[in-house]
Every structure is written in C-alpha cells, then in structure tokens.
Design a protein around this motif. Structure first.
Motif, PDB file in Angstrom:
ATOM      1  N   THR A 102      23.053  -0.636  30.793  1.00 30.11           N
ATOM      2  CA  THR A 102      22.659   0.357  29.788  1.00 30.11           C
ATOM      3  C   THR A 102      22.066  -0.352  28.576  1.00 30.11           C
ATOM      4  O   THR A 102      22.543  -1.410  28.178  1.00 30.11           O
ATOM      5  CB  THR A 102      23.864   1.195  29.349  1.00 30.11           C
ATOM      6  OG1 THR A 102      24.421   1.838  30.487  1.00 30.11           O
ATOM      7  CG2 THR A 102      23.464   2.251  28.325  1.00 30.11           C
ATOM      8  N   GLU A 103      21.035   0.235  28.005  1.00 32.38           N
ATOM      9  CA  GLU A 103      20.414  -0.352  26.810  1.00 32.38           C
ATOM     10  C   GLU A 103      21.096   0.202  25.553  1.00 32.38           C
ATOM     11  O   GLU A 103      21.246   1.411  25.402  1.00 32.38           O
ATOM     12  CB  GLU A 103      18.921  -0.030  26.773  1.00 32.38           C
ATOM     13  CG  GLU A 103      18.182  -0.734  25.646  1.00 32.38           C
ATOM     14  CD  GLU A 103      16.678  -0.526  25.705  1.00 32.38           C
ATOM     15  OE1 GLU A 103      16.032  -0.626  24.659  1.00 32.38           O
ATOM     16  OE2 GLU A 103      16.161  -0.246  26.810  1.00 32.38           O
TER      17      GLU A 103
ATOM     18  N   ILE B  37      36.796  15.338  19.923  1.00 34.51           N
ATOM     19  CA  ILE B  37      36.209  14.346  20.801  1.00 34.51           C
ATOM     20  C   ILE B  37      37.215  13.238  21.056  1.00 34.51           C
ATOM     21  O   ILE B  37      37.836  12.719  20.137  1.00 34.51           O
ATOM     22  CB  ILE B  37      34.923  13.768  20.170  1.00 34.51           C
ATOM     23  CG1 ILE B  37      33.891  14.875  19.968  1.00 34.51           C
ATOM     24  CG2 ILE B  37      34.339  12.655  21.026  1.00 34.51           C
ATOM     25  CD1 ILE B  37      32.665  14.443  19.214  1.00 34.51           C
ATOM     26  N   THR B  38      37.376  12.862  22.327  1.00 31.11           N
ATOM     27  CA  THR B  38      38.324  11.809  22.669  1.00 31.11           C
ATOM     28  C   THR B  38      37.678  10.444  22.492  1.00 31.11           C
ATOM     29  O   THR B  38      36.447  10.306  22.428  1.00 31.11           O
ATOM     30  CB  THR B  38      38.794  11.952  24.126  1.00 31.11           C
ATOM     31  OG1 THR B  38      37.668  11.709  24.989  1.00 31.11           O
ATOM     32  CG2 THR B  38      39.368  13.327  24.385  1.00 31.11           C
ATOM     33  N   HIS B  39      38.533   9.405  22.438  1.00 31.81           N
ATOM     34  CA  HIS B  39      38.021   8.048  22.306  1.00 31.81           C
ATOM     35  C   HIS B  39      37.137   7.690  23.502  1.00 31.81           C
ATOM     36  O   HIS B  39      36.081   7.062  23.344  1.00 31.81           O
ATOM     37  CB  HIS B  39      39.189   7.067  22.200  1.00 31.81           C
ATOM     38  CG  HIS B  39      38.757   5.651  22.048  1.00 31.81           C
ATOM     39  ND1 HIS B  39      38.271   5.142  20.865  1.00 31.81           N
ATOM     40  CD2 HIS B  39      38.706   4.629  22.947  1.00 31.81           C
ATOM     41  CE1 HIS B  39      37.952   3.872  21.034  1.00 31.81           C
ATOM     42  NE2 HIS B  39      38.200   3.532  22.278  1.00 31.81           N
ATOM     43  N   LYS B  40      37.541   8.102  24.705  1.00 31.78           N
ATOM     44  CA  LYS B  40      36.755   7.808  25.907  1.00 31.78           C
ATOM     45  C   LYS B  40      35.371   8.432  25.811  1.00 31.78           C
ATOM     46  O   LYS B  40      34.370   7.822  26.204  1.00 31.78           O
ATOM     47  CB  LYS B  40      37.496   8.326  27.143  1.00 31.78           C
ATOM     48  CG  LYS B  40      36.835   7.929  28.458  1.00 31.78           C
ATOM     49  CD  LYS B  40      37.683   8.355  29.645  1.00 31.78           C
ATOM     50  CE  LYS B  40      37.027   7.922  30.948  1.00 31.78           C
ATOM     51  NZ  LYS B  40      37.831   8.308  32.127  1.00 31.78           N
ATOM     52  N   GLU B  41      35.302   9.662  25.291  1.00 25.19           N
ATOM     53  CA  GLU B  41      34.010  10.334  25.138  1.00 25.19           C
ATOM     54  C   GLU B  41      33.145   9.627  24.108  1.00 25.19           C
ATOM     55  O   GLU B  41      31.924   9.542  24.254  1.00 25.19           O
ATOM     56  CB  GLU B  41      34.230  11.798  24.744  1.00 25.19           C
ATOM     57  CG  GLU B  41      34.787  12.655  25.875  1.00 25.19           C
ATOM     58  CD  GLU B  41      35.213  14.030  25.410  1.00 25.19           C
ATOM     59  OE1 GLU B  41      35.186  14.955  26.236  1.00 25.19           O
ATOM     60  OE2 GLU B  41      35.590  14.182  24.223  1.00 25.19           O
ATOM     61  N   GLU B  42      33.775   9.119  23.033  1.00 24.14           N
ATOM     62  CA  GLU B  42      33.040   8.369  22.014  1.00 24.14           C
ATOM     63  C   GLU B  42      32.404   7.121  22.626  1.00 24.14           C
ATOM     64  O   GLU B  42      31.237   6.812  22.372  1.00 24.14           O
ATOM     65  CB  GLU B  42      33.972   7.956  20.864  1.00 24.14           C
ATOM     66  CG  GLU B  42      34.288   9.068  19.881  1.00 24.14           C
ATOM     67  CD  GLU B  42      33.105   9.392  18.988  1.00 24.14           C
ATOM     68  OE1 GLU B  42      32.053   8.740  19.103  1.00 24.14           O
ATOM     69  OE2 GLU B  42      33.223  10.324  18.185  1.00 24.14           O
ATOM     70  N   VAL B  43      33.179   6.406  23.432  1.00 18.68           N
ATOM     71  CA  VAL B  43      32.661   5.189  24.060  1.00 18.68           C
ATOM     72  C   VAL B  43      31.499   5.531  24.990  1.00 18.68           C
ATOM     73  O   VAL B  43      30.463   4.857  24.991  1.00 18.68           O
ATOM     74  CB  VAL B  43      33.784   4.453  24.839  1.00 18.68           C
ATOM     75  CG1 VAL B  43      33.206   3.277  25.618  1.00 18.68           C
ATOM     76  CG2 VAL B  43      34.871   3.964  23.877  1.00 18.68           C
ATOM     77  N   ALA B  44      31.656   6.600  25.783  1.00 18.21           N
ATOM     78  CA  ALA B  44      30.615   6.994  26.733  1.00 18.21           C
ATOM     79  C   ALA B  44      29.318   7.393  26.029  1.00 18.21           C
ATOM     80  O   ALA B  44      28.221   7.149  26.539  1.00 18.21           O
ATOM     81  CB  ALA B  44      31.126   8.145  27.597  1.00 18.21           C
ATOM     82  N   ALA B  45      29.445   7.999  24.854  1.00 16.93           N
ATOM     83  CA  ALA B  45      28.269   8.486  24.125  1.00 16.93           C
ATOM     84  C   ALA B  45      27.636   7.421  23.237  1.00 16.93           C
ATOM     85  O   ALA B  45      26.592   7.644  22.636  1.00 16.93           O
ATOM     86  CB  ALA B  45      28.657   9.698  23.272  1.00 16.93           C
ATOM     87  N   MET B  46      28.269   6.258  23.161  1.00 16.12           N
ATOM     88  CA  MET B  46      27.860   5.238  22.209  1.00 16.12           C
ATOM     89  C   MET B  46      26.661   4.449  22.707  1.00 16.12           C
ATOM     90  O   MET B  46      26.793   3.554  23.534  1.00 16.12           O
ATOM     91  CB  MET B  46      29.032   4.281  21.945  1.00 16.12           C
ATOM     92  CG  MET B  46      28.796   3.359  20.770  1.00 16.12           C
ATOM     93  SD  MET B  46      30.153   2.167  20.614  1.00 16.12           S
ATOM     94  CE  MET B  46      29.649   0.977  21.850  1.00 16.12           C
ATOM     95  N   LYS B  47      25.470   4.798  22.214  1.00 14.74           N
ATOM     96  CA  LYS B  47      24.255   4.060  22.559  1.00 14.74           C
ATOM     97  C   LYS B  47      23.632   3.426  21.311  1.00 14.74           C
ATOM     98  O   LYS B  47      22.980   2.396  21.398  1.00 14.74           O
ATOM     99  CB  LYS B  47      23.224   4.991  23.215  1.00 14.74           C
ATOM    100  CG  LYS B  47      23.713   5.654  24.498  1.00 14.74           C
ATOM    101  CD  LYS B  47      23.972   4.659  25.595  1.00 14.74           C
ATOM    102  CE  LYS B  47      24.364   5.327  26.909  1.00 14.74           C
ATOM    103  NZ  LYS B  47      25.705   5.951  26.872  1.00 14.74           N
ATOM    104  N   LYS B  48      23.842   4.069  20.165  1.00 14.80           N
ATOM    105  CA  LYS B  48      23.333   3.551  18.891  1.00 14.80           C
ATOM    106  C   LYS B  48      24.520   3.291  17.970  1.00 14.80           C
ATOM    107  O   LYS B  48      25.250   4.214  17.622  1.00 14.80           O
ATOM    108  CB  LYS B  48      22.390   4.560  18.237  1.00 14.80           C
ATOM    109  CG  LYS B  48      21.158   4.887  19.066  1.00 14.80           C
ATOM    110  CD  LYS B  48      20.338   5.971  18.388  1.00 14.80           C
ATOM    111  CE  LYS B  48      19.115   6.340  19.219  1.00 14.80           C
ATOM    112  NZ  LYS B  48      18.353   7.451  18.582  1.00 14.80           N
TER     113      LYS B  48
END
Length: 229
Positions: free
Chosen positions: A41-42, A2-13
C-alpha cells in the motif's frame, strides 16, 4: 465510535506534529516514509509544528542522525493549520500536550488524533491497564476532594494560623487516605509506555539518537499493524 483497527485500516495520509517542526516530527515523517516503502500500500506523510515558522531547515541534530541511517533529510518546516489537519487521515503528535493543544485550538475530533506512542502501542492489554489507571486516579481525586471538604474547618484554621505542625498533620492524613490508589497507579504504570517522545532540542547528538530510537520503535510497531491489514 471509530475503533482503533478501523483507524489503522483507513490510515493512508499521516500527519506528524511537534512544536517547531525541525526535530521530532521531521524524524517521524522521514522514518515512516522509509519504513513504508516496501509495503504494497502507498502511504503519504507530512509533518508540522504547533509553533513552527514556515521554511526553516531540519535541525542539525536531526539531519545528522538521519544521514547516519542513510535516510532522506530534506525538509522545510510548516506551521500547523486547518488545511493540513483536513488532509490527514490520522494525526500523530509527539506529546500529549501537542494533542491537547490541537483539539482545543482546532476543535479536532479525538477519533483522529493520538500521540505517536499511544497509537503505536495500542493493544487490548494496554487499554485495560489504562482503564484501571483512570479508575484509580478518579478514586484518588474523589477521596482528595472528600478529605478537603470534611476537614474544611481544619484547613481554614491552619491557613489562618500558618501553623506548620497542623499543616503537616493534615498532609499526612490526606496521604494516608489516597496512598492505596497512588500505590495501585504506580504499580500499573510499571512497564506502561510513556505517551510522550522526548524533545532533543538543545541537546547533543546522543539526545537526537535517543529520540530517533524512540520514534523508530513506535513506527516499527505501527508498521506491524499496517502489515496485518
């Protein structure tokens, strides 16, 4: 991977972790929740401590600096457990030691756990600099090991005789061997952000203000990334 960009995009909690969950991680949780309120985004945030006792109030220092900013400071400490780790999309620790302990104790994938500063300040330039630092550090250790192996008889003789002069000579030779790599590391570390957030526990209000400043700077960087998604 997983890339850092994907981590940021998936980060909701987001789960923030420190030692006792009364100083640093509650500050990070409250600042993050305040800063993400205007975003479309919440986001959710919680915090916990590796050695926390459940139900403890936020420290007086953290309460005071949050109150000064007009931020919510209601809090009860939580001990880190597997359920909280599973709840989180991303786990952000206050220090590298917290990160290491979680990975060892809970066998948590490193793809989802970072120090707050590591995650917030991640960039192509910083990654390249870290790779260079890691390379120089590896070369330094290789040369150190090779020197000890090459001079084993001298080391054994020095240890047996307790000759201080011989010890100093060996240390000077070793330092000369590894000096280029240490100098390269020192140069690369200039301007490289610390991966740890200082612990204000036991300090005065000024210490807590400094910690809040460090945390807020990292979260501001994080918010910039979230806004670009």
């Amino acid at each position: 991977m997983i890339t850092h960009k994907e981590e940021v995009a998936a980060m909701k909690k987001v789960l923030f972790v420190c030692t006792g969950n009364t100083c640093r991680s509650p500050l990070a949780e409250k600042v993050f929740l305040e800063k993400t309120k205007p975003l479309s985004t919440e986001y959710e945030a919680r915090s916990a401590g590796i050695h926390a006792m459940n139900g403890m109030p936020i420290s007086e220092g953290s309460r005071a600096v949050l109150e000064d900013r007009g931020f919510d400071y209601t809090h009860q400490s939580s001990s880190l457990d597997a359920e909280l780790l599973e709840w989180a999309d991303v786990i952000l620790t206050m220090t590298q030691e917290h990160k290491r302990r979680i990975m060892e104790q809970f066998h948590k994938s490193h793809n989802h756990i970072f120090t707050l500063n590591e995650f917030a300040h991640d960039s192509k330039e910083q990654r390249e600099k870290k790779e260079k630092i890691d390379h120089e550090a590896a070369q330094l250790e290789i040369k150190r090991a090779a020197f000890i192996s090459k001079n084993k008889s001298k080391v054994d003789e020095m240890l047996e005789s307790q000759d201080v002069t011989k010890q100093q000579e060996l240390e000077e030779e070793l330092l000369a061997e590894i000096k280029p790599h240490q100098e390269a590391i020192d140069e690369l570390l200039q301007g490289y952000p610390s991966m740890d957030i200082a612990d204000p526990f036991g300090g005065d209000k000024g210490n807590y203000k400094q910690t809040l400043t460090e945390i807020e700077a990292a979260i501001d960087k994080l918010i910039e990334k979230l806004e670009r998604q």
